[in-house]
Scaffold this active site. Structure first.
Site, short mmCIF file in Angstrom:
data_model
loop_
_atom_site.label_atom_id
_atom_site.label_comp_id
_atom_site.label_asym_id
_atom_site.label_seq_id
_atom_site.Cartn_x
_atom_site.Cartn_y
_atom_site.Cartn_z
N TYR A 53 0.85 -1.20 0.00
CA TYR A 53 0.00 0.00 0.00
C TYR A 53 0.88 1.24 0.00
O TYR A 53 1.87 1.30 0.73
CB TYR A 53 -0.91 0.03 1.23
CG TYR A 53 -2.31 -0.39 0.90
CD1 TYR A 53 -3.01 0.31 -0.08
CD2 TYR A 53 -2.93 -1.47 1.50
CE1 TYR A 53 -4.30 -0.07 -0.44
CE2 TYR A 53 -4.20 -1.85 1.15
CZ TYR A 53 -4.89 -1.14 0.18
OH TYR A 53 -6.15 -1.51 -0.16
N GLU A 55 -0.68 4.80 -0.41
CA GLU A 55 -1.51 6.00 -0.62
C GLU A 55 -0.67 7.25 -0.43
O GLU A 55 0.12 7.34 0.51
CB GLU A 55 -2.68 6.05 0.37
CG GLU A 55 -3.88 5.28 -0.09
CD GLU A 55 -4.08 4.04 0.74
OE1 GLU A 55 -3.05 3.47 1.17
OE2 GLU A 55 -5.24 3.65 0.93
N ASP A 199 -7.04 13.79 -25.01
CA ASP A 199 -6.92 12.38 -24.66
C ASP A 199 -6.15 11.72 -25.80
O ASP A 199 -6.71 11.44 -26.87
CB ASP A 199 -8.33 11.80 -24.51
CG ASP A 199 -8.32 10.31 -24.18
OD1 ASP A 199 -7.24 9.67 -24.33
OD2 ASP A 199 -9.37 9.78 -23.79
N THR A 225 -3.73 6.34 -22.01
CA THR A 225 -3.52 5.01 -21.46
C THR A 225 -2.07 4.66 -21.76
O THR A 225 -1.41 5.34 -22.56
CB THR A 225 -4.44 3.96 -22.12
OG1 THR A 225 -4.30 4.07 -23.53
CG2 THR A 225 -5.88 4.15 -21.73
N LYS A 228 -1.65 1.04 -25.25
CA LYS A 228 -2.02 0.96 -26.68
C LYS A 228 -0.73 1.08 -27.50
O LYS A 228 0.14 0.23 -27.39
CB LYS A 228 -3.07 2.02 -27.00
CG LYS A 228 -4.38 1.81 -26.22
CD LYS A 228 -5.46 2.76 -26.67
CE LYS A 228 -6.79 2.46 -26.04
NZ LYS A 228 -7.01 3.15 -24.75
N ARG A 234 -1.40 -2.19 -18.74
CA ARG A 234 -2.72 -1.54 -18.78
C ARG A 234 -2.81 -0.49 -17.68
O ARG A 234 -2.63 -0.80 -16.50
CB ARG A 234 -3.76 -2.63 -18.55
CG ARG A 234 -5.20 -2.27 -18.71
CD ARG A 234 -6.00 -3.51 -18.98
NE ARG A 234 -5.65 -4.02 -20.30
CZ ARG A 234 -6.21 -3.61 -21.44
NH1 ARG A 234 -7.18 -2.73 -21.44
NH2 ARG A 234 -5.80 -4.11 -22.59
#
Ligand code: DSN
Length: 418
Positions: A53, A55, A199, A225, A228, A234
Site C-alpha cells: 500500500y 496511498e 486524450d 492510457t 495501446k 494496462r
C-alpha cells in the site's frame, strides 16, 4: 516464467490463462487499441510490488515501508516528463477512464458544459457519451466529422464552441484515422474561454516517437492510457501544466482513487524507458507504414475506407457495399483467427451492436515484426473471409494460414511453452 509450472495449484485459472497465451500467439491481433508487452513488463507487473500500500505520493505517504516505491514512482514521473516534455505528470491513474475522470473532477463542477467528439463519430465514452459519468454528470455537447470528407471540420467545432461556451473541450478519439490539429483546438478553446483536454490514448506511442504532433504544449491537460501504441502495462497517465499539478494530484488521490497499483507503475516506468529508444521510434514508423499499406490494399480490393485513408495506426472499413455488417464481419474474422472490432462509421444507419464498419489497427502485428509483405497477405485473408462470411470451410482454411503466418513471427512462444 511461472505460467509454465504444471503444478500451479489453481489449475482452472492456469488452463484458461494458457489458452489465452495460445490465442494471442496464434491470432492476428488487429484491434487498434491492443498490443503485446514484452517479458520485462510482464515480469515487473507480476512482481511483489502488488503487495504494498502506498496511498499518497513520493515522500508523502500514509504508510511506512514506501522507500523503494517512492524511488520507483519518481522514476516513472521523471521518464514521462522527459518523454513527452510535460511540466507535471501523475502516473497513478488505474486506466484512461480514471485519468479522464480526474481531469473532470479537477477542472469542472457537476453540470458544466463539455464539448467532445461524438462517440458515433470516433470519440470515447468518457468524452461525453450519455452512458458514462461524462454524459451523466456534465452537460455534454458533441462535435462530429464533416459529411463531406469524414474529417474534423475545425470551423464547425469553433462555431459549436462559441455557441455552447463549454468549460472544457476534449480532443482525441478512439476511431479517427487522421492527424489531429491540437494548435487549432487550443485556439478554439481560448476563443471560447474553455480548458483543452487532449486524450491521446490511441496515439501516445506515435507522439512519443515524433510520428504525430504533440498536444503537450497546447493543452491544459493531456491524458493517455499506457497499453495501446505506447506498449506498456494496462493503465493511465495525466500530464498537465504546473499550475494544475496540485488539483490533478488531489483529484486522483484522495479524489477518485485509493492505493496506487505500484506494480503497474513500475511497469509503466519500464515501458516509458523503452519508448525513449531508437528501436521504439522505428517501431512507431512501421506501425503507420503497415496501416497505410493494409488500408490501400483493402481499398484496391473494393472496400470503402472512411475518410479515404489513414495518417496513423488505424483505419475504418465501410462494409455497406459488401452487403455485410460489422457484427457479422467481426464474428467471421474471429473464427478465422483474425481479431478486429465492429465499429460505427460516421453517419452509420446501424446501431453500435451491429454497425456498418470494422476498425483495423496495426500496433500488435507490428510488434511481432510484421511488415508490408505481411500486410498484403493479411488484407487478402480478410477479403477472403468477408467475401464468404458464413462459410465454415473458409474460416478453417484461413485459420490455418493465420497460424502459419503467426509461427513465422513468434512472440510469447519464446517465453512460454506453448
Ligand atoms: N476500448 C478502447 C478502444 O478500443 O479504443 C478505448 O478505451
Amino acid at each position: 516464467m511461472k505460467m509454465n509450472r504444471e503444478n500451479f495449484k489453481d489449475q482452472e485459472i492456469y488452463e484458461l490463462v494458457k489458452h489465452e497465451i495460445e490465442r494471442e500467439e496464434h491470432s492476428l491481433i488487429l484491434i487498434a487499441s491492443e498490443n503485446y508487452v514484452d517479458e520485462e513488463i510482464l515480469e515487473v507487473q507480476g512482481c511483489v510490488l502488488t503487495n504494498k500500500y502506498a496511498e499518497g505520493y513520493p515522500n508523502k505517504r500514509y504508510y511506512s515501508g514506501c522507500r523503494f516505491l517512492d524511488q520507483i514512482e519518481s522514476i516513472a514521473i521523471e521518464r514521462a516528463k522527459a518523454l513527452f516534455g510535460a511540466e507535471h505528470v501523475n502516473v497513478q491513474p488505474h486506466s484512461g477512464s480514471s485519468a479522464n475522470m480526474a481531469v473532470f473532477y479537477a477542472a469542472l463542477k457537476t453540470g458544466d458544459t463539455i464539448l467532445g467528439m461524438d462517440i458515433a463519430h470516433g470519440g470515447h465514452l468518457t468524452h461525453g457519451a450519455r452512458a458514462s459519468f461524462s454524459g451523466k454528470f456534465y452537460n455534454a455537447v458533441g462535435y462530429k466529422v464533416s459529411g463531406k470528407n469524414e474529417m474534423l471540420d475545425y470551423d464547425e467545432i469553433r462555431s459549436i464552441a462559441l455557441k455552447e461556451k463549454p468549460k472544457m473541450i476534449i480532443a482525441g478519439a478512439s476511431a479517427y484515422p487522421r492527424t489531429l490539429d491540437f494548435k487549432k483546438f487550443r485556439e478554439i478553446a481560448d476563443e471560447a474561454g474553455a480548458y483543452l483536454l487532449v486524450d491521446m490514448a490511441h496515439i501516445a506511442g506515435l507522439i512519443a516517437a515524433g510520428c504525430h504532433p504533440s498536444p503537450v504544449e497546447h493543452a491544459h491537460f493531456v491524458t493517455t492510457t499506457t497499453h495501446k501504441t505506447l506498449r506498456g502495462p494496462r493503465g493511465g497517465l495525466i500530464l498537465c501544466k504546473q499550475e494544475f499539478a496540485k488539483a490533478i494530484d488531489s483529484a486522483i488521490f484522495p479524489g477518485i482513487q485509493g492505493g496506487p497499483l505500484m506494480h503497474v507503475i513500475a511497469a509503466k516506468a519500464v515501458a516509458l524507458k523503452q519508448a525513449m529508444t531508437e528501436e521504439f521510434r522505428q517501431y512507431q514508423k512501421q506501425i503507420i507504414k503497415n496501416a497505410q499499406r493494409m488500408c490501400s490494399n483493402m481499398e484496391k480490393q473494393g472496400y470503402r475506407i472512411v475518410s479515404g485513408g489513414t495518417d496513423n495506426h488505424l483505419f475504418l472499413v465501410d462494409l455497406t457495399a459488401k452487403g455485410t455488417t460489422g457484427k457479422v464481419a467481426q464474428e467471421a474474422l474471429e473464427k478465422s483467427g483474425i481479431m478486429v472490432n465492429k465499429n460505427l462509421i460516421p453517419f452509420d444507419g446501424r446501431g453500435p451492436n451491429i454497425t456498418s464498419g470494422i476498425r483495423i489497427g496495426t500496433p500488435a502485428v507490428t510488434t511481432r515484426g510484421m511488415k508490408e509483405p505481411e500486410m498484403d497477405m493479411i488484407a487478402e485473408l480478410i477479403d477472403r473471409v468477408l467475401t464468404s462470411p458464413e462459410d465454415e470451410a473458409v474460416y478453417n482454411k484461413i485459420k490455418e494460414q493465420v497460424k502459419t503466418l503467426c509461427k513465422r513471427f513468434p512472440f510469447y512462444s519464446k517465453i512460454y511453452q506453448i
